[in-house]
Scaffold this motif. Structure first.
Motif: not given
Length: 185
Positions: A67-88
């Motif tokens: 993935m391009p480097a600028q795609g990492a921040a939006p991906l992590e933001r989406w994961i943090r907002l997801s209620e299905s994930t405990l940790r990543h």
């Protein structure tokens, strides 16, 4: 494009179908952020090292992707907002794993031998009630205190004649630690 490796722990309240849907949704987010999925490895449900939000286990999924480097921040933001994930954990670079299917790494044998067998033998000796442990626990030593303190000096005295002269007690003092009387008094 950078290579990434991401471990995600999904909440245990989700059944297998819901977990599969969450993994698919995460894969879609990777592609939406300009990434290319390389592999997805579902490790299944495992016990956590410590409770997270009251959960003691979770479903572990390991993903590798580019993935391009600028795609990492939006991906992590989406994961943090997801209620299905405990940790990543998202790391740049793929670390090759050289272990067996039980999670033991071949590099665990750092000193050219397997220390686990030695540890088991020491533990077994301790359970047998070794004499050395009992003496330490009771505060007793094998030698009286005066002999124990003299033992290092005797060992030095035996090793070299020069050291023996240095280790010998000073003749100008008596046993009380006071200086011996001289003719000048």
């Amino acid at each position: 494009m950078n290579e990434y490796e991401m471990m995600t722990v999904f909440h245990p309240r989700m059944n297998a179908d819901e977990t599969t849907a969450a993994v698919t949704s995460l894969e879609e987010q990777i592609v939406a952020n300009g990434g290319e999925l390389l592999s997805t490895d579902n490790w299944g449900r495992r016990r956590l090292a410590y409770p997270i939000d009251g959960a003691v286990d979770g479903t572990y999924v390991l993903m590798t992707f580019k993935m391009p480097a600028q795609g990492a921040a939006p991906l992590e933001r989406w994961i943090r907002l997801s209620e299905s994930t405990l940790r990543h954990l998202l790391i740049r670079g793929i670390i090759p794993f050289e272990g067996d299917r039980h999670g033991r790494d071949d590099r665990d044998d750092r000193y050219g031998r397997d220390d686990r067998d030695d540890r088991d033998d020491r533990d077994r000796d301790d359970r047998d009630g070794g004499d050395d442990r009992d003496a330490r626990d009771s505060g007793e030593s094998e030698q009286p205190r005066s002999e124990a303190s003299a033992a290092p000096a005797a060992a030095v005295a035996e090793s070299t004649p020069e050291a023996a002269a240095d280790a010998a007690p000073d003749e100008s003092s008596d046993e009380g630690g006071e200086a011996a009387p001289t003719d000048e008094d």
